[in-house]
Design an enzyme around this catalytic site. Structure first.
Site, PDB file in Angstrom:
ATOM      1  N   HIS A 127     -12.182 -48.171  -7.173  1.00 55.89           N
ATOM      2  CA  HIS A 127     -12.340 -49.338  -6.299  1.00 55.89           C
ATOM      3  C   HIS A 127     -11.802 -49.090  -4.892  1.00 55.89           C
ATOM      4  O   HIS A 127     -10.785 -48.440  -4.699  1.00 55.89           O
ATOM      5  CB  HIS A 127     -11.644 -50.552  -6.909  1.00 55.89           C
ATOM      6  CG  HIS A 127     -10.169 -50.361  -7.113  1.00 55.89           C
ATOM      7  ND1 HIS A 127      -9.228 -50.651  -6.157  1.00 55.89           N
ATOM      8  CD2 HIS A 127      -9.468 -49.889  -8.172  1.00 55.89           C
ATOM      9  CE1 HIS A 127      -8.022 -50.387  -6.608  1.00 55.89           C
ATOM     10  NE2 HIS A 127      -8.135 -49.911  -7.840  1.00 55.89           N
ATOM     11  N   ASP A 128     -12.538 -49.591  -3.919  1.00 57.09           N
ATOM     12  CA  ASP A 128     -12.124 -49.603  -2.509  1.00 57.09           C
ATOM     13  C   ASP A 128     -12.041 -48.223  -1.868  1.00 57.09           C
ATOM     14  O   ASP A 128     -11.468 -48.074  -0.784  1.00 57.09           O
ATOM     15  CB  ASP A 128     -10.783 -50.335  -2.335  1.00 57.09           C
ATOM     16  CG  ASP A 128     -10.830 -51.752  -2.865  1.00 57.09           C
ATOM     17  OD1 ASP A 128     -11.529 -52.583  -2.270  1.00 57.09           O
ATOM     18  OD2 ASP A 128     -10.174 -52.017  -3.894  1.00 57.09           O
ATOM     19  N   GLY A 145      -7.915 -45.617  -6.606  1.00 51.10           N
ATOM     20  CA  GLY A 145      -8.324 -46.657  -5.675  1.00 51.10           C
ATOM     21  C   GLY A 145      -7.880 -46.394  -4.245  1.00 51.10           C
ATOM     22  O   GLY A 145      -6.852 -45.762  -3.998  1.00 51.10           O
TER      23      GLY A 145
END
Length: 272
Positions: A127-128, A145
């Site tokens: 994520h991200d 992340g």
């Protein structure tokens, strides 16, 4: 209502949920699952047994191989699935078993993957993350992340990158390396824990960087990491000397930029 271009080819065994958008000349092979918020661009190809879900956009001519799961929720204990996205660029190759997650609301909500990237089997983009262009993730590479990876970086098989770490443009990460700290542009890192082991001279040469420029960057590298002061102080002290050397300036700017992680160096993590 799903929107499927008339020139797209969809195998009858695949599931395309209402709301999905399938572009011109896209190919969806057998036993794929396309979620309701997915957009597949022109000439995208899913071979078979591919899952694309979440609010995911896949750019033109990207090819995804069997058992990849693209656009799943982030693996964060703080995750909220509301309106988070994954954006994948054009001309990417995503091999077997690759996983890519959407972002988190708490950190902007978007995972971004650029163009012309190669993701080998079972690599993971969390994520991200923000990835540039022409990057190679070899087999089983794991990005935690919020990792940032610059253009033309290469990560060797089985390497693992700590969350919030930056990997500079055209850096080279050796296989099975543990990347716990930021890696400068053109840097080479190897080992567990990872130790900066010089410059990616081969990559710089292949990119067409002139020999005189490479020598200047090597001189700057030595001044930065072997100078009398801290890494950042050494970088600041030599800046005026390299105003006409773009790769050296790129390294200096990378060092002085704000970051959540410390810098990898020839000494950090070296047990010797």
């Amino acid at each position: 209502m799903k929107m499927i271009a008339s020139t797209a080819k969809i195998h009858p065994s695949s599931v395309i949920e209402d709301g999905a958008v399938i572009g011109e000349n896209a190919k969806v092979g057998p036993f794929c699952h396309i979620g309701p918020n997915v957009v597949l661009g022109e000439d995208v190809e899913l071979l078979s047994h591919v899952v694309v879900i979440g609010r995911t956009t896949v750019g033109k001519r990207t090819k995804i191989f069997p058992s990849a799961v693209i656009g799943g929720d982030s693996q964060s204990v703080h995750h909220s699935a509301l309106n988070t996205t994954l954006v994948i660029g054009e001309n990417c190759t995503i091999r077997e078993g690759v996983t890519m997650n959407t972002g988190t609301v708490e950190h902007g909500g978007t995972t971004v993957v650029g163009n012309n990237n190669l993701f080998l089997a079972n690599s993971h983009v969390a994520h991200d993350c923000r990835l540039g262009n022409n990057i190679i993730l070899s087999n089983n590479v794991m990005l935690a992340g919020h990792v940032i990876v610059g253009d033309r970086a290469i990560l060797g098989g089985g390497s693992a990158v700590h969350q919030f770490t930056r990997i500079g443009r055209q850096a080279f990460i050796g296989g099975l390396s543990a990347v716990s700290y930021d890696v400068i542009p053109y840097g080479m890192l190897n080992g567990n824990p990872g130790v900066l082991s010089g410059l990616n001279v081969v990559g710089m040469t292949r990119a067409g960087i002139e020999r005189a420029t490479i020598h200047a960057v090597r001189r700057a590298y030595k001044q930065i990491f072997e100078g009398p002061e801290s890494i950042r102080a050494n970088a600041a002290a030599i800046r005026q000397e390299y105003l006409d050397c773009a790769p050296a300036l790129e390294i200096l700017d990378f060092i002085t930029a704000e970051s959540d992680r410390a810098l990898s160096s020839p000494n950090r993590g070296n047990r010797g």
